[in-house]
Write an enzyme that holds these catalytic residues in place. Structure first.
Site, PDB file in Angstrom:
ATOM      1  N   HIS A 137       0.916  -1.187  -0.063  1.00 33.41           N
ATOM      2  CA  HIS A 137      -0.034   0.220  -0.046  1.00 33.41           C
ATOM      3  C   HIS A 137       0.955   1.298   0.179  1.00 33.41           C
ATOM      4  O   HIS A 137       0.456   2.361  -0.562  1.00 33.41           O
ATOM      5  CB  HIS A 137      -0.918  -0.016   1.240  1.00 33.41           C
ATOM      6  CG  HIS A 137      -0.439   0.322   2.596  1.00 33.41           C
ATOM      7  ND1 HIS A 137       0.298  -0.654   3.221  1.00 33.41           N
ATOM      8  CD2 HIS A 137      -0.259   1.269   3.374  1.00 33.41           C
ATOM      9  CE1 HIS A 137       0.748  -0.446   4.164  1.00 33.41           C
ATOM     10  NE2 HIS A 137       0.354   0.915   4.624  1.00 33.41           N
ATOM     11  N   ARG A 138       2.210   1.224   0.569  1.00 35.45           N
ATOM     12  CA  ARG A 138       2.943   2.293   0.529  1.00 35.45           C
ATOM     13  C   ARG A 138       4.041   2.209  -0.857  1.00 35.45           C
ATOM     14  O   ARG A 138       4.474   3.384  -1.246  1.00 35.45           O
ATOM     15  CB  ARG A 138       3.562   2.309   1.712  1.00 35.45           C
ATOM     16  CG  ARG A 138       3.160   2.537   2.893  1.00 35.45           C
ATOM     17  CD  ARG A 138       3.437   3.576   3.801  1.00 35.45           C
ATOM     18  NE  ARG A 138       3.430   4.701   3.366  1.00 35.45           N
ATOM     19  CZ  ARG A 138       3.894   5.904   4.023  1.00 35.45           C
ATOM     20  NH1 ARG A 138       4.093   5.596   5.276  1.00 35.45           N
ATOM     21  NH2 ARG A 138       3.659   7.115   3.477  1.00 35.45           N
ATOM     22  N   GLU A 174      12.681   3.838   3.240  1.00 33.85           N
ATOM     23  CA  GLU A 174      11.702   4.302   4.121  1.00 33.85           C
ATOM     24  C   GLU A 174      11.715   5.818   4.386  1.00 33.85           C
ATOM     25  O   GLU A 174      10.730   6.460   4.908  1.00 33.85           O
ATOM     26  CB  GLU A 174      11.350   3.615   5.383  1.00 33.85           C
ATOM     27  CG  GLU A 174      10.998   2.398   5.232  1.00 33.85           C
ATOM     28  CD  GLU A 174       9.766   2.045   5.152  1.00 33.85           C
ATOM     29  OE1 GLU A 174       8.764   2.368   5.409  1.00 33.85           O
ATOM     30  OE2 GLU A 174       9.768   1.095   4.035  1.00 33.85           O
ATOM     31  N   ARG A 214      12.809  -2.419   8.061  1.00 32.36           N
ATOM     32  CA  ARG A 214      12.230  -1.985   6.679  1.00 32.36           C
ATOM     33  C   ARG A 214      13.587  -1.244   6.023  1.00 32.36           C
ATOM     34  O   ARG A 214      13.371  -1.251   4.668  1.00 32.36           O
ATOM     35  CB  ARG A 214      11.086  -0.946   6.817  1.00 32.36           C
ATOM     36  CG  ARG A 214       9.934  -1.609   7.597  1.00 32.36           C
ATOM     37  CD  ARG A 214       8.701  -0.559   7.551  1.00 32.36           C
ATOM     38  NE  ARG A 214       7.632  -1.202   8.358  1.00 32.36           N
ATOM     39  CZ  ARG A 214       6.341  -0.518   8.376  1.00 32.36           C
ATOM     40  NH1 ARG A 214       6.320   0.588   7.947  1.00 32.36           N
ATOM     41  NH2 ARG A 214       5.509  -1.125   9.273  1.00 32.36           N
ATOM     42  N   HIS A 250      10.050   2.527  12.636  1.00 29.59           N
ATOM     43  CA  HIS A 250      11.260   3.315  12.256  1.00 29.59           C
ATOM     44  C   HIS A 250      11.928   3.968  13.253  1.00 29.59           C
ATOM     45  O   HIS A 250      11.367   4.089  14.395  1.00 29.59           O
ATOM     46  CB  HIS A 250      10.300   4.484  11.345  1.00 29.59           C
ATOM     47  CG  HIS A 250       9.625   4.168  10.208  1.00 29.59           C
ATOM     48  ND1 HIS A 250       8.314   4.609   9.848  1.00 29.59           N
ATOM     49  CD2 HIS A 250      10.148   3.475   9.182  1.00 29.59           C
ATOM     50  CE1 HIS A 250       7.973   4.016   8.736  1.00 29.59           C
ATOM     51  NE2 HIS A 250       8.980   3.303   8.115  1.00 29.59           N
ATOM     52  N   ASP A 252      12.089   6.897  13.681  1.00 30.88           N
ATOM     53  CA  ASP A 252      11.476   8.377  14.486  1.00 30.88           C
ATOM     54  C   ASP A 252      10.597   7.845  15.381  1.00 30.88           C
ATOM     55  O   ASP A 252       9.752   8.691  16.050  1.00 30.88           O
ATOM     56  CB  ASP A 252      10.983   9.223  13.350  1.00 30.88           C
ATOM     57  CG  ASP A 252       9.762   8.721  12.363  1.00 30.88           C
ATOM     58  OD1 ASP A 252       9.167   7.360  12.839  1.00 30.88           O
ATOM     59  OD2 ASP A 252       9.386   9.252  11.550  1.00 30.88           O
ATOM     60  N   ASN A 365      -3.888   5.374  13.515  1.00 32.73           N
ATOM     61  CA  ASN A 365      -3.520   4.656  12.569  1.00 32.73           C
ATOM     62  C   ASN A 365      -2.061   4.429  12.423  1.00 32.73           C
ATOM     63  O   ASN A 365      -1.545   4.017  11.265  1.00 32.73           O
ATOM     64  CB  ASN A 365      -4.096   5.560  11.245  1.00 32.73           C
ATOM     65  CG  ASN A 365      -4.341   4.382  10.132  1.00 32.73           C
ATOM     66  OD1 ASN A 365      -4.664   3.401  10.328  1.00 32.73           O
ATOM     67  ND2 ASN A 365      -4.524   5.097   8.777  1.00 32.73           N
ATOM     68  N   CYS A 371       5.805  11.942  11.995  1.00 29.81           N
ATOM     69  CA  CYS A 371       5.299  11.274  10.794  1.00 29.81           C
ATOM     70  C   CYS A 371       4.596  11.971   9.696  1.00 29.81           C
ATOM     71  O   CYS A 371       4.830  11.938   8.697  1.00 29.81           O
ATOM     72  CB  CYS A 371       4.400  10.069  11.148  1.00 29.81           C
ATOM     73  SG  CYS A 371       5.237   8.505  11.865  1.00 29.81           S
TER      74      CYS A 371
END
Length: 448
Positions: A137-138, A174, A214, A250, A252, A365, A371
């Site tokens: 989806h990304r 990413e 990732r 991630h 972050d 979500n 983000c």
């Protein structure tokens, strides 16, 4: 010459929904199938943008993607008219329709990696769109991302754009969610900090066991080469695989940096002492005084950091040299995290104030304040070359608020994604948005 770090926040798209698509993102998975409120989500994001603008920070807007992505569904074998493609996908493969409707592009920290002109060999600001190939989806985002960034930063004298890295596991990228820049001043040469989860070619690097890592070392190295960064201006560090397995998908989510300061959890990195020493040495060589604030695990556990998104915060420099930390409401709701933040601001250190924002729609979500923004350090002449239509002003805030209230639904469930009318609503909204932001034709339905 003045220099600025501009936060370009992602505008939440009209199909904001809780699809639970991101394995390894605890919040995303735990809220799967709940009804979302796209209108509220977009307005919450806009309120944060306006608040930072009102505080004197330069704030920009990054447009969302076209969703549903009918072209992606066609590439998977669904044919007919656009309405028929959606109908067939809903009937035969609902998870693919949900993926094609994801509004995850709102988290523009994943949109690209950005290197300021002070760091690059050719003296231009460099952008590399992230391939995001760990999740379907990304992975479909980067073509539109590249067009939108190209429309925002169009002047080739000041800006250079690179295509996403090859969409294979060895080069999983990413974007800025795993990239931080340290410097004495935004306009001076700094040190770019790339954090990766694994190496694609060297088995000596430990890997997480439960959730995927990732970002690869090889992807980070490739971006550094594309941007013309020198060895003296780059530090590569591996994320602790144990925290990835606790939902830190991630960097972050476990660390944030700004200026000369790194704010991180005790368990964020492997070989932490070596990483901090390398950052200190390379920044010292550039005339900067590196500082780090390490949050001990006995005060804030990794679980608390993930649930509250303490580190998925914005660390911003004020004119007087102090720093402001922008955190989500979930930090105040967590007693241990809030107690730590109170002690942080009372300590007399560089972080002098914490401001709390309600970003519940995004948080549910799996994305917090950090983000939602892509940081771009710009000199005065470079800021003047940015498409002015994407820089937040009181007038633009008012226009975008009216636009959201006109076009966005106040509730969206998975079953609603099968409604072909939703596609028409989204295209109508986005066509108007490109005129508001002066982007030109950037969406597939405008080009094809």
């Amino acid at each position: 010459m003045k220099s600025f770090e501009v936060n370009f926040d992602g505008l939440v798209g009209p199909t904001h929904n809780y699809g639970g698509l991101s394995f390894g993102n605890v919040a995303s998975q735990s809220n799967s199938q709940q009804a979302s409120n796209p209108r509220e989500a977009a307005l919450q994001g806009l309120e944060k943008m306006k608040a930072l603008m009102d505080m004197g920070f330069v704030q920009g807007v990054l447009a969302p993607q076209e969703r549903p992505d009918v072209a992606a569904l066609r590439s998977l074998g669904f044919g007919g008219t656009d309405a028929q493609v959606i109908e067939k996908a809903a009937k035969e493969a609902m998870p693919l329709l949900v993926a094609s409707c994801s509004a995850s592009s709102m988290w523009v920290a994943n949109a690209a990696t950005v290197s300021p002109s002070a760091d690059t060999a050719d003296g231009r600001v460099h952008f590399t769109a992230a391939n995001l190939n760990c999740k379907f989806h990304r992975s479909i985002e980067h073509p539109t991302t590249s067009r939108v960034l190209g429309a925002m930063f169009a002047d080739p004298e000041h800006f250079a754009h690179h295509a996403a890295l090859p969409a294979v596991a060895q080069f999983g990228d990413e974007g800025a969610a795993n990239h931080t820049r340290f410097c004495r001043s935004y306009g001076e040469a700094g040190v770019e900090f790339f954090v990766y989860g694994r190496s694609a070619f060297d088995s000596r690097y430990p890997a997480p066991q439960k959730y995927p890592a990732r970002q690869t070392l090889e992807a980070s190295q490739a971006v550094a080469r594309l941007h013309g960064l020198s060895d003296a201006g780059v530090v590569f560090a591996q994320q602790n695989p144990a925290v990835i397995d606790q939902g830190v998908f991630h960097n972050d989510v476990i660390a944030v940096g700004n200026g000369e300061l790194l704010f991180h959890h005790q368990d964020a990195f492997l070989n932490t002492e070596h990483v901090l020493a390398e950052l200190h040495g390379k920044l010292q060589a550039r005339g900067a005084a590196f500082q780090s604030i390490c949050v001990p695990r006995d005060q804030v556990a990794v679980e608390d950091a993930v649930r509250s998104y303490l580190f998925n915060s914005q660390l911003l420099s004020r004119a007087d040299g102090s720093m402001l930390l922008i955190v989500p409401e979930e930090c105040r709701s967590n007693p241990r995290v809030w107690q730590y933040l109170q002690s942080l601001t009372a300590s007399g250190g560089p972080v002098s104030e914490v401001k709390v924002f309600d970003l519940k729609q995004s948080m549910q979500n799996g994305g917090g304040p950090a983000c939602l923004r892509l940081r771009v350090a710009l000199k005065e002449t470079e800021l003047a070359a940015v498409n002015p239509g994407v820089i937040m002003t009181p007038a633009l805030y008012g226009t975008l608020t009216r636009w959201v209230n006109t076009h966005y639904r106040d509730a969206l469930r998975e079953s609603d994604l099968a409604d072909p009318q939703l596609l028409l609503e989204c295209r109508t909204a986005l066509d108007e948005l490109t005129q508001i932001l002066k982007l030109g034709a950037v969406y597939p339905f405008q080009i094809n």
